[in-house]
Design an enzyme around this catalytic site. Structure first.
Site, PDB file in Angstrom:
ATOM      1  CG  ASP A 185      -2.238   0.647   0.937  1.00 25.52           C
ATOM      2  OD1 ASP A 185      -2.238   1.880   0.862  1.00 25.52           O
ATOM      3  OD2 ASP A 185      -3.254  -0.042   0.781  1.00 25.52           O
ATOM      4  CG  ASP A 211      13.922   4.195   1.624  1.00 26.66           C
ATOM      5  OD1 ASP A 211      12.988   3.505   2.095  1.00 26.66           O
ATOM      6  OD2 ASP A 211      13.830   5.415   1.436  1.00 26.66           O
ATOM      7  CG  HIS A 224      -5.514   2.869   1.918  1.00 23.14           C
ATOM      8  ND1 HIS A 224      -5.105   1.865   1.091  1.00 23.14           N
ATOM      9  CD2 HIS A 224      -6.849   2.751   2.008  1.00 23.14           C
ATOM     10  CE1 HIS A 224      -6.157   1.177   0.696  1.00 23.14           C
ATOM     11  NE2 HIS A 224      -7.221   1.694   1.229  1.00 23.14           N
ATOM     12  CB  SER A 398      -9.836  -0.324   1.567  1.00 22.80           C
ATOM     13  OG  SER A 398      -9.222   0.088   0.394  1.00 22.80           O
TER      14      SER A 398
END
Ligand SMILES: *[C@@H]1O[C@H](CO)[C@@H](O)[C@H](O)[C@H]1NC(C)=O
Ligand SMILES: *[C@@H]1O[C@H](CO)[C@@H](O)[C@H](O)[C@H]1NC(C)=O
Ligand SMILES: *[C@@H]1O[C@H](CO)[C@@H](O)[C@H](O)[C@H]1NC(C)=O
Length: 901
Positions: A185, A211, A224, A398
């Site tokens: 996400d 990274d 989210h 979601s």
């Protein structure tokens, strides 16, 4: 062996010729600029990759993925011209050690939540919340965490005292120990007080910035992933927020949605540490706009396949997917290639009062359901927030996928030897339809299970799942068997605006190879052309009489091409005996009599086992005779069995083969998704064009709108993202449908006056005045503050100042700039230096009074008798009567472009 099967399937399916809606045609003006450069070597060799990169003035960024794929970046990217970069990529292509090179473009991917509430309201928790049920019962005291009693979906708080029966699994001792879950996400707040001790760095990375730190950017737009993570593994018993479903699981996050999402970004995310991560949870996908057909690209498909084949020590990774939020726009998850992949468990949502939520998408590939949000001001999902604190307002499918991932983590703790297919078996066998039976659309399949296009097999049940997991025996090997329908003349078959055609295939269970007698997944790969794609309905009937509506009409889908080899998935025939007649019904439902099209082909992919999945399952004996009528249809069609393979990759390749170029890059560039389009629930211009096509259900003006909404109202009170239209400016949101109304553009956006909107700056800019003209730069970059300096121009950001310019740290302490060195020469001369301080003074062009180079475009001031207004550089002033476009003179006014040559 694998190659020949693959070649056969490729030949049959012809997958090289076909594209997703989000893939733009090369050279088309709509194509977004490539965002990622990827190479593949023969095998992983980091030293070689670095050396190759170096040879081409590039560098390797991030970790390799899919064994031997590397992300490369141009060194000094901003200093190179497009042509330079293209040439460098071409040279890379010729490098003997490089097997494959691609510049990948971003695809449109959106998060599957929506904003009903002003986020600022999230931090407050009123104790007299109007939805706090008074019938508090024991389950609410299981944990002392302050919001735990409000986790209605865990504490029998849904209407009818239902929940997902997670407490029973906890009581049996399963809390997710030794199971690792990764949320793909926009990042994870790894130091959140309610997550940190469960944080798993091995299940985390940052693909956006290459990274290892997945911490989200705290700009209000990246909550989210963290919210999803909290649902799975928020710490229990610590006085913070609520508890995770698998509160002892290890939780990680991949930051991959906070930037352009290309196929390689998805593949790198889906294939992260496949031996370590057990469950991947994804709550995003192609736009849920009711008019897109889109799915995973080749690398993402490879990542799925590698995951189920090699992940978890060969038992296969579990991929959990949110089914989509396009309900309001009559979208179907059948048009989403992530949910129709056989490798994902696609999860739907139900409301606290056991109904279908307004955003729910229907399709037969949804396997099960978890609770989630309903309408505004009704109970939603409780979880942690960014950068700290909690929210009770996590929404959409979601929120459903991570709850499913958490429950699945409990089952994996109960039985770590479960394979990816075992998990699908036990999820659908234990899902509970009972709480949801009051919704229309349920039917019973050929083995007596209740099925629904809204809810799959029903609500997930934690207790039942761990109990079945505990005693489950690993399923036998999966086989795949493919039947292709041979269409006789007329081929292709014409379709009118109101056609119903039946095409029947007779299946013998793969007599000539390893039989598939106990079904698991069923895929239909079909090609249909039609004047309005959304007016097609496809329905599949199994020999046992099970009906799966593969594609419902989608009123918003005005694509005029249809779809090409699109893979539809049904999990509704699971467990049935496939032998007998399968019928595909192709129906057109156009009001417009002038619309027509053609039906081209379909094939049936049957996945399953030769023997029963469990030893105590019923046994199907004897061959079912294939009916004579099926062999000799009136239209002369015959069935041909042409391929089978024990290797799901074959099926996958065929299965996930895809579709028409139709939409091009279906609304892709988030920067262009301004006021008019977008929105999981609202699209002003679409409404205007097709007023009769849209129903917004109970979407009324909520009243008390945010001051930035215009007079047409809002679907959510006091929220700048809840307006139907904006009073001032509509600002697009990154990787999210919808828009936010603002009076001035936020940092990172610029105002497009003509469209009354704020568009996103190029990623190199922190702030900008046009997409590519930065006012300030991200990170430590320097801003070019000179016009026409070689390939560089005012407003570009660079890592270091090019030769001949000096760094100016003083004029703006917050944004160092590259400026011309102070001119040591006399007026009318410029310093022609070698960049190291030595050089000589050379005379300016006669057009210039002062200058920084020899050409008239390098004047700092025009000479007397010269003017720069007409074309931006100094030309002799026009004498009276002379037209600038005729005699190339400079005027003192800006002339319309049409007058210029
Ligand atoms: C945790 O899982 C790993 C990998 O499945 C396994 O090797 C290990 O024994 C497990 N540890 C415990 C304590 O169950
Ligand atoms: C098509 O097949 C379905 C399922 O067998 C059947 O119910 C329907 O009546 C058939 N329609 C036509 C037009 O033959
Ligand atoms: C061109 O005109 C503008 C506006 O008058 C002025 O600021 C700028 O310095 C001029 N540039 C040159 C090169 O003369």
């Amino acid at each position: 062996m694998r190659l020949s099967l693959l070649a056969l399937l490729l030949a049959v399916v012809g997958i090289w010729a076909i594209e997703h809606d989000s893939v733009c045609e090369e050279g088309s003006a709509d194509c977004p600029e490539p965002s990622h450069l990827v190479i593949r070597l023969a095998k992983r060799d980091d030293t070689l990759a670095a050396a190759i990169a170096d040879q081409h003035d590039m560098r390797v960024v991030g970790r390799p993925f899919l064994d031997s794929h590397y992300f490369l970046e141009h060194v000094d990217d901003s200093k190179k011209t497009k042509r330079h970069k293209r040439e460098a990529v071409e040279r890379l292509r010729d490098s003997a050690d490089v097997e494959w090179v691609e510049e990948q473009r971003p695809r449109s991917r959106v998060k599957r939540d929506y904003t009903f509430f002003d986020d600022t309201a999230d931090q407050s928790f009123s104790t007299n919340d109007r939805h706090k049920r008074s019938d508090a019962r024991d389950p609410k005291r299981y944990w002392p965490d302050p919001l735990y009693p409000e986790q209605w979906y865990l504490v029998k708080g849904a209407v009818g005292n239902y929940d997902m029966n997670v407490i029973e699994a906890w009581d049996l001792g399963y809390t997710g120990k030794n199971v690792s879950v990764s949320i793909l996400d926009d990042g994870i707040q790894r130091d959140h007080l309610d997550l940190y001790s469960n944080y798993d760095p091995m299940a985390s990375t940052d693909i956006n910035d290459h990274d290892d730190d997945p911490t989200p950017q705290n700009n209000g737009d990246n909550k989210h992933g963290t919210r999803c993570a909290g649902e799975v593994a928020a710490i229990a018993g610590n006085n913070q927020c609520g508890v995770g479903v698998a509160y002892n699981a290890k939780i990680g996050g991949v930051r991959m949605l906070d930037g352009p999402v290309s196929d390689s970004v998805e593949a790198a995310s889906l294939s992260l540490n496949q031996h370590h991560i057990d469950i991947y949870s994804a709550s995003w996908g192609p736009e849920d706009d009711g008019k897109t057909f889109d799915g995973p690209g080749p690398l993402a498909r490879q990542a799925f396949y590698k995951g189920i084949k090699e992940g978890r020590g060969g038992k296969g990774n579990i991929f959990v997917w949110a089914s989509g939020n396009g309900g309001q726009r009559q979208d179907s998850c059948s048009a989403d290639g992530y949910t129709t992949s056989i490798y994902t468990l696609s999860i739907s949502s139900a409301t606290f009062d056991n109904h279908r939520p307004w955003y729910l998408e229907e399709c037969p590939s949804s396997i099960a359901t978890t609770y989630s949000s309903a309408n505004m001001n009704e109970p939603a999902i409780v979880t942690v927030d960014v950068p700290s604190g909690c929210t009770k307002k996590h929404t959409g499918t979601s929120a459903s996928a991570p709850l499913a991932a958490g429950i699945i983590a409990l089952a994996l703790e109960a039985n770590p030897s479960l394979t990816w297919r075992d998990m699908q078996h036990i999820v659908l066998r234990t899902a509970n339809p009972t709480p949801l039976l009051n919704n229309p659309g349920w039917s019973t399949n050929g083995v007596g299970r209740k099925i629904s296009n809204k809810f799959g097999y029903g609500l997930m049940d934690g207790g039942a799942l761990v109990k079945m997991a505990k005693k489950w025996q690993t399923v036998p090997e999966q086989h795949m068997c493919t039947y292709e329908y041979k269409l006789s003349e007329p081929n292709p078959r014409p379709l009118t605006s109101r056609s119903i055609l039946n095409f029947t295939l007779s299946v013998g269970g793969c007599e000539s190879g390893t039989p598939v007698l106990y079904l698991e997944h069923v895929q239909v790969v079909a090609t249909v052309r039609f004047g309005k794609r959304g007016d097609l309905r496809l329905t599949l009937y199994s020999p046992r009489g099970t009906r799966s509506e593969l594609l419902p009409p989608r009123p918003q889908d005005f694509n005029t091409n249809g779809f090409h080899k699109w893979p539809f998935l049904s999990v509704q025939m699971w467990g049935e005996d496939p032998r007998g007649d399968w019928t595909l019904t192709v129906e057109t439902v156009s009001e417009n009599r002038n619309l027509g099209g053609t039906f081209h082909d379909w094939m049936l992919l049957l996945y399953g086992t030769e023997s029963p999945a469990q030893s105590n399952d019923p046994v199907y004996a004897g061959a079912v005779p294939v009916s004579a009528s099926a062999r000799h249809r009136a239209d002369g069609t015959t069935q041909v069995q042409f391929a089978r393979s024990p290797d799901p990759f074959a099926g996958f390749t065929a299965g996930d083969a895809s579709f028409p170029a139709g939409d091009g890059f279906g609304g892709g560039d988030p920067t262009s998704a301004a006021a008019s389009s977008v929105g999981g629930y609202m699209a002003a211009d679409t409404e205007a064009k097709n007023p009769q096509e849209l129903t917004y259900g109970d979407l009324k003006n909520a009243g008390n709108c945010h001051p930035e909404c215009d007079d047409s109202g809002c679907h959510e009170s006091q929220s700048a993202t809840g307006c139907f239209k904006c009073r001032n400016l509509a600002q697009s949101q990154r990787n999210r449908a919808g828009f936010k109304c603002v009076s001035t553009c936020d940092a990172g956006y610029f105002e497009d006056k003509a469209q009354h909107s704020c568009k996103m700056c190029s990623p190199k800019c922190k702030t900008c005045s046009q997409q590519e003209v930065c006012d300030s730069c991200t990170g430590a970059q320097l801003l070019i503050d000179v016009d026409h300096y070689g390939q560089l121009d005012h407003g570009q950001c660079v890592a270091e100042c090019p030769k001949g310019l000096m760094t100016d740290y003083d004029s703006d302490p917050l944004q160092p700039k590259c400026i011309l060195p102070k001119n040591p020469c006399a007026k009318g001369y410029f310093f022609a230096g070698d960049g190291r301080g030595s050089g000589s003074c050379a005379v300016c062009h006669e057009a210039c009074a002062t200058c920084h180079g020899p050409s008239p475009v390098q004047c700092d001031q025009c000479n007397t008798g010269y003017a720069n207004k007409t074309v931006g550089y100094c030309r002799p002033c026009c004498k009276s009567g002379e037209q600038p476009d005729v005699v190339h003179c400079g005027s003192l006014q800006i002339l319309p472009a049409s007058l210029l040559s």
